[in-house]
Design a protein around this motif. Structure first.
Motif, short mmCIF file in Angstrom:
data_model
loop_
_atom_site.label_atom_id
_atom_site.label_comp_id
_atom_site.label_asym_id
_atom_site.label_seq_id
_atom_site.Cartn_x
_atom_site.Cartn_y
_atom_site.Cartn_z
N ASP A 166 32.21 37.55 30.91
CA ASP A 166 32.74 36.20 30.77
C ASP A 166 33.47 35.73 32.02
O ASP A 166 34.03 34.63 32.04
CB ASP A 166 33.67 36.11 29.56
N ALA A 167 33.45 36.53 33.08
CA ALA A 167 34.16 36.16 34.31
C ALA A 167 33.25 35.54 35.36
O ALA A 167 33.75 35.01 36.36
CB ALA A 167 34.85 37.38 34.91
N VAL A 168 31.95 35.59 35.17
CA VAL A 168 31.02 35.08 36.18
C VAL A 168 29.91 34.29 35.50
O VAL A 168 29.43 34.67 34.43
CB VAL A 168 30.45 36.24 37.03
N ASP A 169 29.52 33.15 36.11
CA ASP A 169 28.48 32.32 35.51
C ASP A 169 27.14 32.52 36.22
O ASP A 169 27.02 33.37 37.12
CB ASP A 169 28.88 30.84 35.51
N HIS A 173 29.67 32.02 40.24
CA HIS A 173 31.04 31.58 40.43
C HIS A 173 31.94 32.43 39.52
O HIS A 173 31.69 32.54 38.32
CB HIS A 173 31.20 30.11 40.07
N VAL A 174 32.96 33.02 40.11
CA VAL A 174 33.87 33.89 39.36
C VAL A 174 35.05 33.08 38.85
O VAL A 174 35.66 32.31 39.61
CB VAL A 174 34.36 35.06 40.24
N ASP A 175 35.37 33.24 37.58
CA ASP A 175 36.46 32.50 36.95
C ASP A 175 37.78 33.23 37.20
O ASP A 175 38.01 34.31 36.65
CB ASP A 175 36.20 32.38 35.44
N ALA A 177 40.66 32.63 36.09
CA ALA A 177 41.48 32.75 34.88
C ALA A 177 41.13 33.99 34.09
O ALA A 177 41.99 34.61 33.47
CB ALA A 177 41.31 31.50 34.02
N VAL A 178 39.86 34.36 34.12
CA VAL A 178 39.44 35.57 33.40
C VAL A 178 39.87 36.82 34.18
O VAL A 178 40.33 37.80 33.59
CB VAL A 178 37.91 35.57 33.18
N ASP A 198 43.00 23.11 43.61
CA ASP A 198 41.82 22.95 44.44
C ASP A 198 42.15 22.05 45.62
O ASP A 198 42.86 21.04 45.47
CB ASP A 198 40.66 22.34 43.65
#
Length: 216
Positions: A166-169, A173-175, A177-178, A198
């Protein structure tokens, strides 16, 4: 202009230079490094003299301090013997466990067991990763840089990465927040990465247009 005070590093002791550097270069990412010794025993230790230096090739750097008697730490010795290491990212939930791994246990003590951490075998290298870490970078030793009597610099090439699903799409792109990573400040200080903003880099045209508008 605010007042400033200058420091000639040639006139400072190594300890005083250290205090100025760790208080100024902040926050620093933390590499929670896992290795194995020649007998296959795992070791884990955190290092905040750490960063990513290149993407092609993918190179990370560690600054590993020698012990007070000048002997190498377990991490450096294990990397030389095995030719590999894994960098685990420290999330806020793992800070206490990371701090246990910073205790100067003798080599025969399993600090991972003391910290209550489970390991997962490496995919591309012999060193394991910490199962609970939100991200981990498996690294193959690139080279050692001998810079003096207090610390050695290790360059590692990242050959495999693990991230929480759940940390990467799909666009890689790495989140943040996770990941919920923590960084190191000066002294005993740490910082969380939850307060973010940002700020896109402007093109020359965008900068020029903004400047022209402000001058109008």
């Amino acid at each position: 202009m605010t007042d400033s005070v200058g420091f000639d590093f040639a006139r400072l002791s190594p300890r005083d230079r250290y205090k100025l550097l760790i208080g100024t270069v902040v926050p620093r990412p933390i590499a929670w490094v896992t290795t194995v010794d020649p007998e296959g025993r795992p070791n884990a230790a955190p290092y905040s003299f750490f960063n990513c230096l290149s993407a092609d090739p993918a190179i990370v750097a560690l600054g590993i301090e020698f012990r007070p008697d000048g002997a190498p730490k377990d991490t450096g010795r294990n990397i030389r013997a095995s030719g590999c290491f894994t960098v685990n990212i420290v999330s806020d939930a793992l800070v206490e466990a990371m701090n246990v791994c910073a205790v100067p246990f003798p080599p025969e003590v399993d600090e991972l067991e003391r910290a209550g951490l489970a390991l997962v075998p490496g995919v591309a290298v012999a060193s394991p990763r910490i199962a609970a870490a939100p991200a981990a970078l498996e690294c193959r030793l690139h080279s050692f840089l001998e810079i003096g009597n207090s610390r050695e610099i290790v360059l590692g090439e990242v050959v495999h990465a693990h991230l929480r699903a759940d940390a990467v799409d799909d666009r890689l792109h790495v989140d943040p927040a996770v990941l919920d990573a923590v960084g190191r400040m000066g002294g005993h200080g740490y910082a969380r990465t939850r307060d973010r903003f940002d700020l896109p880099t402007m093109s020359l045209a965008e900068f020029t247009a903004r400047t022209d508008a402000s001058d109008a």
